[in-house]
Design a protein around this motif. Structure first.
Motif, PDB file in Angstrom:
ATOM      1  N   THR A 151      -3.933 -24.110  -0.062  1.00 22.32           N
ATOM      2  CA  THR A 151      -3.002 -23.440  -0.973  1.00 22.32           C
ATOM      3  C   THR A 151      -3.764 -22.537  -1.934  1.00 22.32           C
ATOM      4  OG1 THR A 151      -1.459 -25.284  -0.809  1.00 22.32           O
ATOM      5  CG2 THR A 151      -1.214 -23.831  -2.708  1.00 22.32           C
ATOM      6  N   GLN A 152      -4.854 -23.051  -2.473  1.00 20.42           N
ATOM      7  CA  GLN A 152      -5.662 -22.238  -3.391  1.00 20.42           C
ATOM      8  C   GLN A 152      -6.268 -21.037  -2.676  1.00 20.42           C
ATOM      9  OE1 GLN A 152      -4.282 -23.381  -6.261  1.00 20.42           O
ATOM     10  NE2 GLN A 152      -6.148 -22.446  -6.962  1.00 20.42           N
ATOM     11  N   TYR A 153      -6.748 -21.251  -1.476  1.00 24.48           N
ATOM     12  CA  TYR A 153      -7.319 -20.147  -0.712  1.00 24.48           C
ATOM     13  C   TYR A 153      -6.265 -19.069  -0.458  1.00 24.48           C
ATOM     14  CZ  TYR A 153      -9.078 -17.336   3.086  1.00 24.48           C
ATOM     15  OH  TYR A 153      -9.451 -16.277   3.863  1.00 24.48           O
ATOM     16  N   GLU A 154      -5.064 -19.484  -0.081  1.00 27.88           N
ATOM     17  CA  GLU A 154      -3.995 -18.515   0.186  1.00 27.88           C
ATOM     18  C   GLU A 154      -3.635 -17.737  -1.078  1.00 27.88           C
ATOM     19  OE1 GLU A 154      -0.959 -20.965   1.930  1.00 27.88           O
ATOM     20  OE2 GLU A 154      -2.000 -21.058   3.862  1.00 27.88           O
ATOM     21  N   ARG A 155      -3.579 -18.421  -2.204  1.00 28.07           N
ATOM     22  CA  ARG A 155      -3.300 -17.721  -3.477  1.00 28.07           C
ATOM     23  C   ARG A 155      -4.396 -16.711  -3.787  1.00 28.07           C
ATOM     24  NH1 ARG A 155      -1.530 -22.798  -7.247  1.00 28.07           N
ATOM     25  NH2 ARG A 155       0.503 -23.134  -6.288  1.00 28.07           N
ATOM     26  N   TYR A 156      -5.618 -17.148  -3.646  1.00 25.16           N
ATOM     27  CA  TYR A 156      -6.754 -16.272  -3.916  1.00 25.16           C
ATOM     28  C   TYR A 156      -6.745 -15.079  -2.964  1.00 25.16           C
ATOM     29  CZ  TYR A 156     -11.541 -14.581  -4.240  1.00 25.16           C
ATOM     30  OH  TYR A 156     -12.649 -13.796  -4.379  1.00 25.16           O
ATOM     31  N   ASN A 157      -6.512 -15.339  -1.707  1.00 27.71           N
ATOM     32  CA  ASN A 157      -6.482 -14.284  -0.706  1.00 27.71           C
ATOM     33  C   ASN A 157      -5.370 -13.279  -1.015  1.00 27.71           C
ATOM     34  OD1 ASN A 157      -7.419 -12.990   1.607  1.00 27.71           O
ATOM     35  ND2 ASN A 157      -6.011 -14.087   2.936  1.00 27.71           N
ATOM     36  N   ASN A 158      -4.217 -13.773  -1.424  1.00 27.93           N
ATOM     37  CA  ASN A 158      -3.104 -12.875  -1.790  1.00 27.93           C
ATOM     38  C   ASN A 158      -3.468 -12.012  -2.994  1.00 27.93           C
ATOM     39  OD1 ASN A 158      -1.524 -13.834   0.304  1.00 27.93           O
ATOM     40  ND2 ASN A 158      -0.442 -15.313  -0.977  1.00 27.93           N
ATOM     41  N   ARG A 159      -4.159 -12.612  -3.970  1.00 28.69           N
ATOM     42  CA  ARG A 159      -4.576 -11.835  -5.144  1.00 28.69           C
ATOM     43  C   ARG A 159      -5.578 -10.758  -4.755  1.00 28.69           C
ATOM     44  NH1 ARG A 159      -4.831 -16.980  -8.422  1.00 28.69           N
ATOM     45  NH2 ARG A 159      -7.028 -16.953  -7.902  1.00 28.69           N
ATOM     46  N   VAL A 160      -6.515 -11.106  -3.887  1.00 27.68           N
ATOM     47  CA  VAL A 160      -7.511 -10.121  -3.446  1.00 27.68           C
ATOM     48  C   VAL A 160      -6.833  -9.006  -2.663  1.00 27.68           C
ATOM     49  CG1 VAL A 160      -9.512  -9.771  -1.942  1.00 27.68           C
ATOM     50  CG2 VAL A 160      -9.453 -11.711  -3.500  1.00 27.68           C
ATOM     51  N   GLN A 161      -5.912  -9.354  -1.795  1.00 25.05           N
ATOM     52  CA  GLN A 161      -5.198  -8.327  -1.030  1.00 25.05           C
ATOM     53  C   GLN A 161      -4.395  -7.414  -1.951  1.00 25.05           C
ATOM     54  OE1 GLN A 161      -3.014 -10.490   1.963  1.00 25.05           O
ATOM     55  NE2 GLN A 161      -4.757 -10.559   3.358  1.00 25.05           N
ATOM     56  N   ALA A 162      -3.761  -8.001  -2.960  1.00 23.44           N
ATOM     57  CA  ALA A 162      -3.018  -7.184  -3.918  1.00 23.44           C
ATOM     58  C   ALA A 162      -3.971  -6.264  -4.680  1.00 23.44           C
ATOM     59  CB  ALA A 162      -2.250  -8.081  -4.890  1.00 23.44           C
ATOM     60  N   LEU A 163      -5.135  -6.758  -5.029  1.00 19.82           N
ATOM     61  CA  LEU A 163      -6.138  -5.943  -5.714  1.00 19.82           C
ATOM     62  C   LEU A 163      -6.576  -4.774  -4.832  1.00 19.82           C
ATOM     63  CD1 LEU A 163      -8.186  -5.542  -8.094  1.00 19.82           C
ATOM     64  CD2 LEU A 163      -9.749  -6.969  -6.762  1.00 19.82           C
ATOM     65  N   VAL A 164      -6.812  -5.047  -3.560  1.00 18.63           N
ATOM     66  CA  VAL A 164      -7.223  -3.987  -2.633  1.00 18.63           C
ATOM     67  C   VAL A 164      -6.102  -2.959  -2.469  1.00 18.63           C
ATOM     68  CG1 VAL A 164      -7.836  -3.501  -0.217  1.00 18.63           C
ATOM     69  CG2 VAL A 164      -8.925  -5.385  -1.429  1.00 18.63           C
ATOM     70  N   GLU A 165      -4.880  -3.437  -2.357  1.00 15.18           N
ATOM     71  CA  GLU A 165      -3.744  -2.513  -2.226  1.00 15.18           C
ATOM     72  C   GLU A 165      -3.609  -1.650  -3.477  1.00 15.18           C
ATOM     73  OE1 GLU A 165      -1.958  -1.896   0.494  1.00 15.18           O
ATOM     74  OE2 GLU A 165      -3.158  -3.409   1.541  1.00 15.18           O
ATOM     75  N   GLU A 166      -3.789  -2.265  -4.624  1.00 16.49           N
ATOM     76  CA  GLU A 166      -3.712  -1.503  -5.883  1.00 16.49           C
ATOM     77  C   GLU A 166      -4.850  -0.493  -5.957  1.00 16.49           C
ATOM     78  OE1 GLU A 166      -1.955  -0.255  -9.313  1.00 16.49           O
ATOM     79  OE2 GLU A 166      -1.153  -1.759  -7.936  1.00 16.49           O
TER      80      GLU A 166
ATOM     81  N   ALA B  56      -6.293   0.845  -3.433  1.00 14.03           N
ATOM     82  CA  ALA B  56      -6.011   1.889  -2.441  1.00 14.03           C
ATOM     83  C   ALA B  56      -5.038   2.921  -3.004  1.00 14.03           C
ATOM     84  CB  ALA B  56      -5.450   1.282  -1.165  1.00 14.03           C
ATOM     85  N   LYS B  57      -4.063   2.484  -3.771  1.00 13.88           N
ATOM     86  CA  LYS B  57      -3.084   3.402  -4.367  1.00 13.88           C
ATOM     87  C   LYS B  57      -3.738   4.321  -5.395  1.00 13.88           C
ATOM     88  CE  LYS B  57       0.845   0.240  -4.093  1.00 13.88           C
ATOM     89  NZ  LYS B  57       1.776  -0.547  -4.915  1.00 13.88           N
ATOM     90  N   ASN B  58      -4.678   3.779  -6.133  1.00 14.53           N
ATOM     91  CA  ASN B  58      -5.283   4.527  -7.235  1.00 14.53           C
ATOM     92  C   ASN B  58      -6.648   5.119  -6.890  1.00 14.53           C
ATOM     93  OD1 ASN B  58      -3.103   3.815  -8.919  1.00 14.53           O
ATOM     94  ND2 ASN B  58      -4.064   1.850  -9.362  1.00 14.53           N
ATOM     95  N   SER B  59      -7.039   5.029  -5.645  1.00 16.36           N
ATOM     96  CA  SER B  59      -8.374   5.509  -5.282  1.00 16.36           C
ATOM     97  C   SER B  59      -8.377   7.029  -5.082  1.00 16.36           C
ATOM     98  CB  SER B  59      -8.852   4.818  -4.013  1.00 16.36           C
ATOM     99  OG  SER B  59      -8.028   5.182  -2.929  1.00 16.36           O
ATOM    100  N   PRO B  60      -9.522   7.616  -5.325  1.00 19.79           N
ATOM    101  CA  PRO B  60      -9.629   9.063  -5.117  1.00 19.79           C
ATOM    102  C   PRO B  60      -9.664   9.391  -3.622  1.00 19.79           C
ATOM    103  CG  PRO B  60     -11.730   8.161  -5.830  1.00 19.79           C
ATOM    104  CD  PRO B  60     -10.733   7.042  -5.878  1.00 19.79           C
ATOM    105  N   ALA B  61      -9.431  10.618  -3.324  1.00 16.51           N
ATOM    106  CA  ALA B  61      -9.463  11.073  -1.933  1.00 16.51           C
ATOM    107  C   ALA B  61     -10.852  10.830  -1.356  1.00 16.51           C
ATOM    108  CB  ALA B  61      -9.108  12.551  -1.861  1.00 16.51           C
ATOM    109  N   GLY B  62     -10.905  10.452  -0.100  1.00 16.81           N
ATOM    110  CA  GLY B  62     -12.173  10.212   0.565  1.00 16.81           C
ATOM    111  C   GLY B  62     -12.638   8.772   0.503  1.00 16.81           C
ATOM    112  N   SER B  63     -11.907   7.892  -0.174  1.00 15.83           N
ATOM    113  CA  SER B  63     -12.326   6.497  -0.284  1.00 15.83           C
ATOM    114  C   SER B  63     -11.609   5.607   0.732  1.00 15.83           C
ATOM    115  CB  SER B  63     -12.079   5.983  -1.699  1.00 15.83           C
ATOM    116  OG  SER B  63     -10.705   6.075  -2.011  1.00 15.83           O
TER     117      SER B  63
END
Length: 189
Positions: free
Chosen positions: A103-118, A120-127
């Motif tokens: 359960t903790q791993y899944e929560r952590y993994n979801n937070r990391v995925q949300a961080l990566v998605e965020e 990705a939205k705010n990253s500059p072109a070429g990243s």
């Protein structure tokens, strides 16, 4: 330590909940083990007292040996039963701890995925390559975790089936030896 955002407060609360959940499961296992040990000690003392009251009534050596042989079988059976119960307690506790960890791993993994998605939205072109690498690393980590978890479950199942087989074999051997000892002394169960 100051928590400046609601997200940090939520993460801290989740970490405390996880810690206390884990500690609770471990203490439940210890509590079950202590209760089992107290039960075993109580019954062992009662049986020892009962057996000691029988000894003075056996004036002949053959009767005494038969009495001793009669004690071996039940003692061995109880030892095997005790081992089985300890294994069950350990296995149950391990399963519960594993579930909490998952359960903790899944929560952590979801937070990391949300961080990566965020990111990705705010990253500059070429990243895009860096974001893709992050996502690939997360997917590889998830696959590794799932593989390790399945392997661990298979190992526990193998240990449990081996333990069951050894216990059954030992139980049969103890009964056979106790019966042979009783036959050799001319006593009956």
């Amino acid at each position: 330590m100051t928590l400046s955002s609601p997200e940090q407060v939520a993460v801290a609360k989740a970490n405390f909940d996880a810690f206390f959940g884990l500690a609770g499961k471990v203490f439940e296992g210890v509590e079950k083990l202590v209760a089992l040990n107290l039960q075993v000690i109580r019954s062992t003392l009662a049986e020892a007292q009962e057996n000691l009251t029988k000894v003075p009534g056996t004036p002949e050596p053959q009767q005494w040996f038969a009495l001793q042989a009669g004690f071996i079988g039940p003692f061995a059976e109880k030892s095997l039963s005790y081992s089985r119960q300890v294994f069950d307690i350990a296995s149950t506790t391990q399963t519960e701890v594993t579930q909490l960890a998952q359960t903790q791993y899944e929560r952590y993994n979801n937070r990391v995925q949300a961080l990566v998605e965020e990111a990705a939205k705010n990253s500059p072109a070429g990243s895009e390559a860096a974001i893709a690498a992050w996502k690939s690393a997360i997917a590889a980590t998830t696959t590794l975790y799932e593989t390790l978890q399945k392997t661990g479950q298979q190992a526990v199942q193998a240990v449990e089936s081996n333990f069951d087989a050894v216990t059954a074999t030992a139980s049969k051997a103890v009964r056979s030896n106790a019966d042979q000892a009783l036959v050799a002394t001319g006593a009956k169960r």
